[in-house]
Motif scaffolding. Sequence first.
Motif, PDB file in Angstrom:
ATOM      1  N   THR A 110       0.834  -1.208   0.000  1.00 11.96           N
ATOM      2  CA  THR A 110       0.000   0.000   0.000  1.00 11.96           C
ATOM      3  C   THR A 110       0.872   1.264   0.000  1.00 11.96           C
ATOM      4  O   THR A 110       0.447   2.315  -0.462  1.00 11.96           O
ATOM      5  CB  THR A 110      -0.949   0.053   1.217  1.00 11.96           C
ATOM      6  N   TRP A 125      -7.682 -11.101   5.392  1.00  8.39           N
ATOM      7  CA  TRP A 125      -8.819 -10.299   5.842  1.00  8.39           C
ATOM      8  C   TRP A 125     -10.120 -11.110   5.779  1.00  8.39           C
ATOM      9  O   TRP A 125     -11.008 -10.890   6.574  1.00  8.39           O
ATOM     10  CB  TRP A 125      -8.930  -8.986   5.058  1.00  8.39           C
ATOM     11  N   ASP A 129     -12.541 -11.903   8.958  1.00  6.18           N
ATOM     12  CA  ASP A 129     -14.003 -11.771   8.887  1.00  6.18           C
ATOM     13  C   ASP A 129     -14.678 -13.012   9.449  1.00  6.18           C
ATOM     14  O   ASP A 129     -15.610 -12.934  10.249  1.00  6.18           O
ATOM     15  CB  ASP A 129     -14.447 -11.639   7.424  1.00  6.18           C
ATOM     16  N   VAL A 183     -15.826  -1.844   7.557  1.00  8.89           N
ATOM     17  CA  VAL A 183     -14.724  -2.531   6.871  1.00  8.89           C
ATOM     18  C   VAL A 183     -15.248  -3.543   5.838  1.00  8.89           C
ATOM     19  O   VAL A 183     -14.845  -3.510   4.666  1.00  8.89           O
ATOM     20  CB  VAL A 183     -13.800  -3.223   7.906  1.00  8.89           C
ATOM     21  N   HIS A 184     -16.159  -4.407   6.273  1.00  7.20           N
ATOM     22  CA  HIS A 184     -16.636  -5.466   5.373  1.00  7.20           C
ATOM     23  C   HIS A 184     -17.368  -4.867   4.155  1.00  7.20           C
ATOM     24  O   HIS A 184     -17.174  -5.312   3.029  1.00  7.20           O
ATOM     25  CB  HIS A 184     -17.561  -6.403   6.146  1.00  7.20           C
ATOM     26  N   ILE A 187     -14.807  -3.299   1.805  1.00  7.69           N
ATOM     27  CA  ILE A 187     -14.088  -4.305   1.024  1.00  7.69           C
ATOM     28  C   ILE A 187     -15.007  -4.947  -0.014  1.00  7.69           C
ATOM     29  O   ILE A 187     -14.625  -5.198  -1.150  1.00  7.69           O
ATOM     30  CB  ILE A 187     -13.453  -5.364   1.967  1.00  7.69           C
ATOM     31  N   ARG A 191     -14.303  -0.607  -2.474  1.00 11.24           N
ATOM     32  CA  ARG A 191     -12.910  -0.504  -2.949  1.00 11.24           C
ATOM     33  C   ARG A 191     -12.854  -0.760  -4.463  1.00 11.24           C
ATOM     34  O   ARG A 191     -13.673  -1.534  -4.993  1.00 11.24           O
ATOM     35  CB  ARG A 191     -11.986  -1.434  -2.174  1.00 11.24           C
TER      36      ARG A 191
ATOM     37  N   PHE B 205      -8.029  -1.892  10.921  1.00 11.66           N
ATOM     38  CA  PHE B 205      -8.674  -2.269   9.661  1.00 11.66           C
ATOM     39  C   PHE B 205      -9.228  -1.096   8.855  1.00 11.66           C
ATOM     40  O   PHE B 205      -9.256  -1.173   7.628  1.00 11.66           O
ATOM     41  CB  PHE B 205      -9.768  -3.312   9.914  1.00 11.66           C
ATOM     42  N   HIS B 208      -6.311   0.526   7.086  1.00 12.76           N
ATOM     43  CA  HIS B 208      -5.764  -0.494   6.194  1.00 12.76           C
ATOM     44  C   HIS B 208      -6.642  -0.631   4.939  1.00 12.76           C
ATOM     45  O   HIS B 208      -6.134  -0.624   3.806  1.00 12.76           O
ATOM     46  CB  HIS B 208      -5.677  -1.820   6.942  1.00 12.76           C
ATOM     47  N   ALA B 209      -7.954  -0.720   5.160  1.00  8.91           N
ATOM     48  CA  ALA B 209      -8.875  -0.857   4.020  1.00  8.91           C
ATOM     49  C   ALA B 209      -8.813   0.386   3.132  1.00  8.91           C
ATOM     50  O   ALA B 209      -8.789   0.286   1.899  1.00  8.91           O
ATOM     51  CB  ALA B 209     -10.293  -1.091   4.529  1.00  8.91           C
ATOM     52  N   VAL B 212      -5.604   0.364   1.155  1.00  8.13           N
ATOM     53  CA  VAL B 212      -5.676  -0.607   0.057  1.00  8.13           C
ATOM     54  C   VAL B 212      -6.502  -0.013  -1.083  1.00  8.13           C
ATOM     55  O   VAL B 212      -6.127  -0.098  -2.262  1.00  8.13           O
ATOM     56  CB  VAL B 212      -6.276  -1.941   0.554  1.00  8.13           C
ATOM     57  N   GLY B 213      -7.628   0.630  -0.705  1.00 11.88           N
ATOM     58  CA  GLY B 213      -8.482   1.268  -1.719  1.00 11.88           C
ATOM     59  C   GLY B 213      -7.724   2.333  -2.479  1.00 11.88           C
ATOM     60  O   GLY B 213      -7.781   2.402  -3.712  1.00 11.88           O
TER      61      GLY B 213
END
Lengths: 272, 263
Positions: A110, A125, A129, A183-184, A187, A191, B205, B208-209, B212-213
Amino acid sequence: MHIRRFNRIQRLSHLFLVVTFLIQSGTGFGRLYITTDFGRSLCRLFGGYEAAIVIHFWVGVAMMAGFGGHILYLLKRIDRKDPVKSIMGPDSLVPGPQDGQHMFQRILWTFGLGSHPKLDRWAYWEKFDYWAVFWGLPLLAVTGVMLRFPVWTSIILPGWVLNIAALLHRAEAILAASFIFIVHFFIGHIRPTSFPMNEAMFSGSVHLEEAIHEKPLWVERLKKDGKFEQQKAKPPALWYRVLYYIFGYTALGFGLYILVNGIIYGRYIELH
Amino acid sequence: MRMRVAYLGGVLPVLMSLSLLLTVLPEQVLAQGEVTSKIYRYRERVASGYYEGYEVSPRRQRARVAIPGTPRGTFPFGTASSAVRLRSRLPDSHRGLKFYERTTCIECHPREARDLHSTRADITCRQCHGPEPIAAIDHYYSPMNSIRRYAYICSKCHEGATVNFADFYVHEPPAGSLETWKSFPVLFVAYWGMLLLLVGTLAFFVPHALMVGARELTETRAFRIPRLITGHLFESLKQGFRSNKGKRSKKKKARADEGNNAH
């Protein structure tokens, strides 16, 4: 070309979890925030303050039954000839040392340092989850039953345990909801690689190019083991895709509604 | 024979573990041990105000004269000691408070009015603490005394409440405060443990997410995948729409042809 990623039982389990989790969030947060307008409107959706707890309890029972079914499913999936491989192997969700390595590598990636880790079937990840739900569900169930039957609980345990149970139940619910809704969902929906929606859990399959991009080791392993041809799947039908897009975005909207209002009205409630 | 072996191997260990468990678990106290018959109870005790000695005797609790913060036994007894009292043991816990008649409970106990009993069940202070003079919770004859609270107070709503049940902290201390570390350490640890878990999980998280995005935004390859997904969806929708349009226009044409033929 598509390749199969989730079987029907796994997809149904996820769908069951989505529906029950949203109902539990609606009824639970409705009751937690009942002294606010947000809580009252949420409870009204489920028939009021008293009806919400009845729904919350029975949906919780259904979730625990589902969890029991999932345990049986896991036991059935263990290869008795080689249990260690099936538990610790690349098709298992049990975390291993390579997950920590992948996480570290991905963090570096990243920042533009190094390449993206070559992932196998399950990324770290995704494992997080899974295990978050796996330990969260029994905790919520045990504390939930204790709070629903306080007199019975106090026959064998001191009453102050109920104070702890209430705190753990609320805190774990807030942790689970905030993780899923921030977060979920990010993702799964937001994203760039997933936008507008990661369809794998609904369609059961992923586009080969997507699989090669995200999980190259998995595709390589399938080819090496000669299972690639078996894993080929048809792309989902149009009506089905439209259906799960509507469902996914409804779930996302409901989750964001709870999250945003939960933050706004958070100052009016207490964690314990 | 096999059945017997199975029985001995399966049932006996279970029974033995259960009996071991019984020795470990606290002794069961039957619900409302003092209240054997509700009707007689009310007629003979509550309504008359007469209680048996065993119901109201101090038992293990001794009369205590203490100065808060001073270790027991280190202060001298004297004529002035008789005036020293702990409010939690007075027959009238509010004795001597100025302007008491004009105040409400919430003015002095605001936090106590924010617990679950008050906010959810709409229970008023008097429903548990009783009428004036409000006896202190540790007073020998108070219904709130922990030796009989479960029977006289809790059981009004929670039928079958036990001595254990009365251990529930109705007025919980603020879980995160350092005072709670002394008065209710398990609550303090549970609170900070869960808070750390919540903050730690999200603190790792969420950034982090997002990172990553952000990183994926710089990758042209990442964009091919959503285009792949949406592209297919839009193409399918378009195709579906076109085919429906085609069908509709064919139907229209057929109808027009039919009309022409009829003419």
